[in-house]
Scaffold this motif. Structure first.
Motif, PDB file in Angstrom:
ATOM      1  N   ARG A  84      -1.026 -19.954   4.094  1.00 52.79           N
ATOM      2  CA  ARG A  84      -2.075 -19.216   4.790  1.00 52.79           C
ATOM      3  C   ARG A  84      -1.696 -17.758   5.019  1.00 52.79           C
ATOM      4  NH1 ARG A  84      -6.155 -19.900   4.066  1.00 52.79           N
ATOM      5  NH2 ARG A  84      -7.138 -19.523   6.103  1.00 52.79           N
ATOM      6  N   LEU A  85      -0.568 -17.352   4.422  1.00 57.59           N
ATOM      7  CA  LEU A  85      -0.126 -15.964   4.511  1.00 57.59           C
ATOM      8  C   LEU A  85      -0.037 -15.374   3.108  1.00 57.59           C
ATOM      9  CD1 LEU A  85       2.803 -16.191   7.118  1.00 57.59           C
ATOM     10  CD2 LEU A  85       0.345 -15.978   7.556  1.00 57.59           C
ATOM     11  N   LYS A  86      -0.238 -14.061   3.030  1.00 59.46           N
ATOM     12  CA  LYS A  86      -0.077 -13.347   1.761  1.00 59.46           C
ATOM     13  C   LYS A  86       0.901 -12.186   1.991  1.00 59.46           C
ATOM     14  CE  LYS A  86      -3.661 -12.474  -0.848  1.00 59.46           C
ATOM     15  NZ  LYS A  86      -4.894 -11.843  -1.413  1.00 59.46           N
ATOM     16  N   LEU A  87       2.058 -12.275   1.368  1.00 58.41           N
ATOM     17  CA  LEU A  87       3.065 -11.223   1.510  1.00 58.41           C
ATOM     18  C   LEU A  87       2.604  -9.974   0.769  1.00 58.41           C
ATOM     19  CD1 LEU A  87       5.923 -10.384   2.458  1.00 58.41           C
ATOM     20  CD2 LEU A  87       6.775 -11.236   0.256  1.00 58.41           C
ATOM     21  N   ARG A  88       2.473  -8.849   1.522  1.00 54.72           N
ATOM     22  CA  ARG A  88       1.969  -7.613   0.920  1.00 54.72           C
ATOM     23  C   ARG A  88       2.991  -6.487   0.884  1.00 54.72           C
ATOM     24  NH1 ARG A  88      -3.674  -7.294   0.773  1.00 54.72           N
ATOM     25  NH2 ARG A  88      -3.288  -5.362  -0.372  1.00 54.72           N
ATOM     26  N   GLY A  89       4.059  -6.562   1.708  1.00 53.01           N
ATOM     27  CA  GLY A  89       5.022  -5.467   1.660  1.00 53.01           C
ATOM     28  C   GLY A  89       5.891  -5.398   2.893  1.00 53.01           C
ATOM     29  N   ILE A  90       6.328  -4.181   3.204  1.00 55.18           N
ATOM     30  CA  ILE A  90       7.209  -3.973   4.351  1.00 55.18           C
ATOM     31  C   ILE A  90       6.736  -2.786   5.182  1.00 55.18           C
ATOM     32  CG2 ILE A  90       9.259  -5.017   3.322  1.00 55.18           C
ATOM     33  CD1 ILE A  90      10.251  -2.252   2.591  1.00 55.18           C
ATOM     34  N   MET A  91       7.152  -2.797   6.450  1.00 52.46           N
ATOM     35  CA  MET A  91       6.839  -1.732   7.399  1.00 52.46           C
ATOM     36  C   MET A  91       8.098  -1.375   8.176  1.00 52.46           C
ATOM     37  SD  MET A  91       6.326  -1.205  10.951  1.00 52.46           S
ATOM     38  CE  MET A  91       5.369  -2.339  11.931  1.00 52.46           C
ATOM     39  N   ALA A  92       8.207  -0.118   8.579  1.00 50.20           N
ATOM     40  CA  ALA A  92       9.353   0.278   9.393  1.00 50.20           C
ATOM     41  C   ALA A  92       9.045   1.530  10.201  1.00 50.20           C
ATOM     42  CB  ALA A  92      10.583   0.527   8.514  1.00 50.20           C
ATOM     43  N   ILE A  93       9.788   1.660  11.300  1.00 50.25           N
ATOM     44  CA  ILE A  93       9.769   2.867  12.119  1.00 50.25           C
ATOM     45  C   ILE A  93      11.183   3.432  12.070  1.00 50.25           C
ATOM     46  CG2 ILE A  93       9.349   3.831  14.407  1.00 50.25           C
ATOM     47  CD1 ILE A  93       7.705   1.255  14.991  1.00 50.25           C
ATOM     48  N   PRO A  94      11.405   4.550  11.395  1.00 48.86           N
ATOM     49  CA  PRO A  94      12.760   5.073  11.272  1.00 48.86           C
ATOM     50  C   PRO A  94      13.271   5.653  12.590  1.00 48.86           C
ATOM     51  CG  PRO A  94      11.218   6.652  10.401  1.00 48.86           C
ATOM     52  CD  PRO A  94      10.414   5.421  10.748  1.00 48.86           C
ATOM     53  N   GLN A  95      14.556   5.893  12.632  1.00 44.92           N
ATOM     54  CA  GLN A  95      15.142   6.546  13.802  1.00 44.92           C
ATOM     55  C   GLN A  95      14.590   7.961  13.937  1.00 44.92           C
ATOM     56  OE1 GLN A  95      19.385   7.157  13.539  1.00 44.92           O
ATOM     57  NE2 GLN A  95      19.622   7.160  15.761  1.00 44.92           N
ATOM     58  N   LYS A  96      14.205   8.325  15.143  1.00 43.10           N
ATOM     59  CA  LYS A  96      13.681   9.663  15.379  1.00 43.10           C
ATOM     60  C   LYS A  96      14.829  10.668  15.264  1.00 43.10           C
ATOM     61  CE  LYS A  96      10.565  12.131  18.488  1.00 43.10           C
ATOM     62  NZ  LYS A  96       9.792  12.056  19.775  1.00 43.10           N
ATOM     63  N   THR A  97      14.644  11.639  14.397  1.00 47.40           N
ATOM     64  CA  THR A  97      15.708  12.601  14.162  1.00 47.40           C
ATOM     65  C   THR A  97      15.137  13.914  13.645  1.00 47.40           C
ATOM     66  OG1 THR A  97      17.718  13.047  12.853  1.00 47.40           O
ATOM     67  CG2 THR A  97      16.046  11.662  11.835  1.00 47.40           C
ATOM     68  N   GLU A  98      15.811  14.996  13.958  1.00 44.44           N
ATOM     69  CA  GLU A  98      15.443  16.308  13.418  1.00 44.44           C
ATOM     70  C   GLU A  98      16.129  16.562  12.080  1.00 44.44           C
ATOM     71  OE1 GLU A  98      13.140  18.237  14.837  1.00 44.44           O
ATOM     72  OE2 GLU A  98      12.918  16.708  16.395  1.00 44.44           O
TER      73      GLU A  98
END
Length: 232
Positions: free
Chosen positions: A159-173
């Motif tokens: 009942r799931l369809k794998l579509r990809g990945i998501m991420a929030i990178p470390q906040k950096t200048e």
């Protein structure tokens, strides 16, 4: 032209500029409007300006919005709803019943519950695996070393369809450090594409770093502040 329309125009211009810089097609990038904490009126303004993809973080708030909007005649075309926040196992059912995508799956238990609770009359729930690319304890997500195994487990759930990945990178200048994180995500994404034909989504990049994300291969940027203003 409303203020929301003006802001959306600015964001689309930024996307166009970023894709041009790296010889990509702007139509390769899906704009996901992050509407968490924002009232339905602002969502309506963004909808009337042409947006159809909206992301939410909080279960109760978002389900109330989704149910209210379903009854509003101003929303004639369907909205594609994305759950993009941390998801506890005791809150998976309303997400499975109301959303089209979940981009924050970080462990098998959550995936199994979403699979089991997805109503039969709805299409398979689109899934992105959330990766904690920076290794920060304050962030959700599986590790880079675990992504392939988790993907294999999720892809077996009917009942799931794998579509990809998501991420929030470390906040950096430090732009070099930021793009190194994005490059690592893109490498994993390409490996998943080889293994699974339906993988087509690399969700990375937000208001402050969309240009770098697009440069490094993002296919979806999650924009809240630059559309709706600072979070309430």
């Amino acid at each position: 032209m409303t203020n929301i329309q003006k802001q959306i125009n600015k964001v689309t211009q930024k996307i166009t500029h970023a894709t041009t810089q790296v010889h990509r097609n702007e139509h390769e990038i899906q704009l996901l409007a992050v509407s968490k904490t924002k009232p339905i009126q602002l969502i309506k303004e963004a909808y009337l300006a042409g947006l159809r993809h909206f992301g939410e973080n909080y279960v109760q708030e978002s389900v109330e919005k989704i149910q209210t909007i379903k009854l509003d005649d101003d929303f004639q075309d369907p909205i594609v709803w994305y759950f993009i926040g941390p998801l506890q196992s005791n809150k998976t059912r309303p997400v499975a019943e109301n959303f089209d995508w979940v981009q924050s799956v970080d462990r098998l238990k959550i995936a199994q519950r979403l699979n089991d609770q997805r109503p039969d009359h709805l299409p398979a729930l689109n899934i992105c695996l959330q990766v904690n690319i920076s290794g920060e304890a304050s962030k959700s997500g599986t590790t880079l070393s675990q992504v392939i195994d988790l993907a294999s487990q999720v892809s077996d759930l009917p009942r799931l369809k794998l579509r990809g990945i998501m991420a929030i990178p470390q906040k950096t200048e430090n732009l070099q450090h930021l793009e190194k994180q994005f490059d690592e995500l893109h490498n994993i994404y390409q490996k998943l594409q080889i293994l699974y034909s339906e993988v087509d989504t690399l969700s990375m990049g937000m208001s402050g770093d969309l240009e770098s994300a697009i440069k490094c291969g993002s296919t979806m940027v999650r924009i809240g502040t630059d559309i709706f203003g600072a979070r309430d």
